[in-house]
Design a protein around this motif. Structure first.
Motif, mmCIF file in Angstrom:
data_model
loop_
_atom_site.group_PDB
_atom_site.id
_atom_site.type_symbol
_atom_site.label_atom_id
_atom_site.label_comp_id
_atom_site.label_asym_id
_atom_site.label_seq_id
_atom_site.Cartn_x
_atom_site.Cartn_y
_atom_site.Cartn_z
ATOM 1 N N GLU A 41 0.817 -1.212 0.000
ATOM 2 C CA GLU A 41 0.000 0.000 0.000
ATOM 3 C C GLU A 41 0.853 1.265 0.000
ATOM 4 O OE1 GLU A 41 -2.647 0.217 3.315
ATOM 5 O OE2 GLU A 41 -1.084 0.364 4.811
ATOM 6 N N PHE A 43 1.060 4.629 1.846
ATOM 7 C CA PHE A 43 0.573 5.112 3.131
ATOM 8 C C PHE A 43 1.054 6.540 3.336
ATOM 9 C CE2 PHE A 43 0.286 5.601 7.673
ATOM 10 C CZ PHE A 43 -0.802 4.824 8.052
ATOM 11 N N CYS A 210 -2.700 8.037 -1.870
ATOM 12 C CA CYS A 210 -2.617 7.087 -0.767
ATOM 13 C C CYS A 210 -3.790 6.126 -0.705
ATOM 14 C CB CYS A 210 -2.565 7.839 0.559
ATOM 15 S SG CYS A 210 -1.107 8.824 0.682
ATOM 16 N N ASP A 211 -3.471 4.885 -0.377
ATOM 17 C CA ASP A 211 -4.520 3.937 -0.025
ATOM 18 C C ASP A 211 -5.051 4.290 1.344
ATOM 19 O OD1 ASP A 211 -4.286 2.085 -2.294
ATOM 20 O OD2 ASP A 211 -2.244 1.868 -1.527
ATOM 21 N N ARG A 212 -4.122 4.548 2.252
ATOM 22 C CA ARG A 212 -4.533 4.934 3.599
ATOM 23 C C ARG A 212 -3.655 6.079 4.074
ATOM 24 N NH1 ARG A 212 -4.583 1.301 8.033
ATOM 25 N NH2 ARG A 212 -2.579 0.549 7.285
ATOM 26 N N GLY A 225 -6.902 5.753 8.337
ATOM 27 C CA GLY A 225 -7.811 4.923 7.563
ATOM 28 C C GLY A 225 -7.751 5.263 6.091
ATOM 29 N N ARG A 226 -8.680 4.670 5.328
ATOM 30 C CA ARG A 226 -8.723 4.971 3.901
ATOM 31 C C ARG A 226 -9.225 6.380 3.704
ATOM 32 N NH1 ARG A 226 -11.728 0.206 1.058
ATOM 33 N NH2 ARG A 226 -12.581 2.106 0.153
ATOM 34 N N THR A 228 -11.184 7.747 1.549
ATOM 35 C CA THR A 228 -12.624 7.888 1.326
ATOM 36 C C THR A 228 -13.403 7.702 2.619
ATOM 37 O OG1 THR A 228 -12.514 5.586 0.629
ATOM 38 C CG2 THR A 228 -12.740 7.238 -1.104
ATOM 39 N N ASP A 229 -13.004 6.743 3.444
ATOM 40 C CA ASP A 229 -13.701 6.510 4.711
ATOM 41 C C ASP A 229 -13.589 7.722 5.624
ATOM 42 O OD1 ASP A 229 -14.232 4.083 3.720
ATOM 43 O OD2 ASP A 229 -12.816 2.969 4.984
#
Ligand SMILES: Nc1ncnc2c1ncn2[C@@H]1O[C@H](COP(=O)(O)OP(=O)(O)OP(=O)(O)O)[C@@H](O)[C@H]1O
Ligand SMILES: [Mg+2]
Lengths: 321, 253
Positions: A41, A43, A210-212, A225-226, A228-229
């Motif tokens: 990922e 990060f 970034c993924d997270r 966190g992600r 989008t979340d």
């Protein structure tokens, strides 16, 4: 739960207290930080100036020792020499041996990984190409601009084809084109299955890459966190309306639903508090016989989220003071 | 190999240090000027050239060892260049040894240059050149290695300025340790004990000084020479080991 073999970086209750000045005044740079970065990922490690990003990364790189807590790379204990062969690191605002040319510079770091001769030569040429510095391969680093240094710095971090690439503010000092190139480079690394951990102030970059992400403040984790979340959770999405010829009475009705009203001659820009207000607002506009020009739901940006989080956590101590 | 790479890089870095050249020029001037001085003192002619020549090599070499030595590590930390090295698979002691070896190479080259200067002067003045001269030069070099290790040790835990002061002090006291013991002989038990402790802890740098032997045509046996070199090597190893221990625990901030 992610199996620990898939955790490339793992910190548990990591803390670092610096002692500064003659009296050894304690400065808490990192405070009980627990983080996990998973294999493959990208990060993003975010936080305002002085949040403790660099300090955390320096602990991970074995440059400073934590006051308490543990950090593991590739599920290996801190200080295990095997971890360093699988790692690449670009320090914050790096200084390098400026009497070397970029080729000599990269060769020197190659030697530290036991790379020599033709293999190394090829690798160095590849990397110079990758960071767009082939034209300056025989130029001394003392004659480099900041952005050029940043690029060879990134090349240096990749010399051993590492599994984990740690970059402390890789975009700083780069022009828009350079930033785009670094973004593409990070995406390229991700594509080839590498894990990238980078710190940044440039939230737009973090948002697209970034993924997270983790946001830290005063050494503490405030969100992780992600992207989008994170954006979904806190943000009540605002909606922007542009209205033509709304009567003063109509405006009075509308006000309680809005965050902001900006007059532009006959037109006005109205920012609604959230999507829930849209129905009511449209009703008011209809009864007032005004006309609706446009309606734009505002996508919350990481920047807004960041500013809200940082402000939210800052206010209590300010009240006390 | 890693140590050697770091050493060669350090050597390159040293070669760019203006201080090095300034000191080298001064040393050569001093060696050359012994010719002028010797004109004034007819009888002691040979003695003076040898004495002044070896003295200059020693003095300027020690200055290089100290003033380049204290910067070896502190400059890397200050400029953050160490960040990229220590995050590579290079143990901290390897870094330290590489830096040390690099300056050793620099000092070796310098000693050779200064020695050549002295040989030219000796040759031009028709002073007979004896084997003892080379033994003296070898020990001067061993002393440089000890002093460099002292400077490196101090610079792993204090600032450059303090390191310079401490190392200079160590150099001066190191040449006086024999006096320390004779001095202690006249004191009470406790003071004598302390002075003796200092005597054994500090390097006895007078051991490396064969100037008197060269000037007065005295011999030093091969085995004695080896013993002195072994003493220097052991002492250096002890210093480097201690420096590594300290360096290992330290934060680079
Ligand atoms: N060498 C040091 N000695 C003492 N305190 C330090 C040291 N380095 C950092 N700090 C303190 O630790 C805190 C965190 O600093 P750090 O450099 O990790 O922040 P950062 O998140 O990287 O900030 P920036 O975005 O400005 O780079 C700050 O309060 C800083 O004053
Ligand atoms: Mg930082």
């Amino acid at each position: 739960m992610t199996p620990s073999s898939d955790l490339v970086v793992q910190t548990e209750q990591l803390s670092k207290i610096f002692r500064v000045g003659f009296w050894g005044k304690r400065v808490t740079a990192v405070d009980g930080l627990s983080l996990e970065v998973r294999r493959g990922e990208v990060f993003g490690f975010l936080g305002p100036n002085g949040a403790g990003k660099t300090t955390t990364l320096k602990i991970l790189m074995g440059l400073i020792y934590p006051t308490s807590g543990t950090a593991r790379l590739f599920n290996l204990d801190m200080g295990d020499p095997r971890a360093k062969t699988r790692l690449g690191f670009l320090p914050e605002s790096p200084y390098f041996y400026d009497y070397l040319t970029s080729r000599e510079f990269l060769c020197f770091y190659g030697h530290l990984f036991g790379l020599w001769g033709a293999v190394l030569g090829r690798r160095v040429d590849e990397l110079l190409e990758l960071v767009g510095m082939t034209h300056a391969k025989d130029l001394q680093l003392s004659k480099f601009s900041k952005g050029m240094l940043q690029r060879v710095g990134i090349a240096q971090a990749l010399i051993n084809d590492p599994e984990l690439v740690v970059l402390d503010e890789p975009m700083s000092g780069l022009d828009p084109i350079g930033r785009k190139e670094v973004r593409d480079l990070i995406l390229g690394l991700k594509e080839s299955g590498k894990t990238v951990l980078f710190s940044s102030h440039i939230l737009h970059d973090a948002e697209v890459l970034c993924d997270r992400v983790a946001i830290i403040l005063k050494g503490r984790l405030v969100a992780c966190g992600r992207v989008t979340d994170l954006l979904d959770q806190g943000a009540s999405h605002q909606v922007e309306l542009v209205v033509d010829r709304l009567t003063p009475e109509g405006l009075d009705h509308l006000r309680p639903l809005t965050d902001k009203v900006v007059m532009q001659g006959d037109r006005m820009l109205v920012v609604l508090k959230s999507q829930q207000q849209v129905e009511g607002a449209l009703e008011i506009i209809r009864t007032a016989k005004a006309s609706l020009v446009s309606l734009n739901p505002q996508k919350g940006s990481l920047e807004d989220f960041f500013i809200r989080e940082v402000k939210g956590h800052r206010s209590p101590p300010e009240k006390r003071a | 190999m890693k140590i050697l790479s770091i050493a060669l890089n350090t050597f390159r870095e040293n070669l760019r240090d203006k201080l090095l050249y300034n000191l080298l020029v001064f040393a050569l001037l001093m060696i050359g000027s012994s010719v002028l001085l010797s004109r004034l003192t007819l009888g002691e002619f040979h003695r003076l050239i040898l004495d002044l020549g070896l003295g200059s090599i020693n003095f300027f070499g020690v200055l290089i060892a100290i003033f380049v030595g204290i910067g070896l590590v502190s400059k890397e930390i200050e400029k953050k260049t160490i960040y990229t090295i220590v995050s590579k698979p290079v143990a901290r002691y390897q870094f330290l040894l590489g830096k040390y070896l690099g300056l050793t190479i620099t000092l070796f080259v310098n000693t050779v240059v200064m020695a050549l200067g002295l040989l030219v002067v000796l040759y031009a003045q028709a002073v007979p050149i004896e084997g003892m001269l080379f033994k003296a030069l070898a020990l001067i070099f061993v002393e440089f290695m000890v002093i460099t290790a002292v400077a490196l040790l101090f610079s792993t835990f204090t600032s450059a300025t303090l390191s310079a002061i401490f190392t200079l002090a160590m150099y001066v006291v190191g040449h006086l340790t024999a006096d320390l013991q004779t001095f202690g002989a006249k004191m009470d038990d406790l003071s004598r004990g302390i002075l003796n402790g200092i005597y054994y802890l500090l390097p006895n740098l007078e051991r490396f000084n064969l100037k008197g032997h060269v000037v007065h045509h005295l011999e030093v046996s091969g085995s004695d020479l080896m013993l002195i070199i072994a003493y220097g090597a052991t002492y250096t190893a002890f210093l480097l080991f201690t420096a590594s221990l300290i360096f290992h625990r330290r934060d680079f901030r």
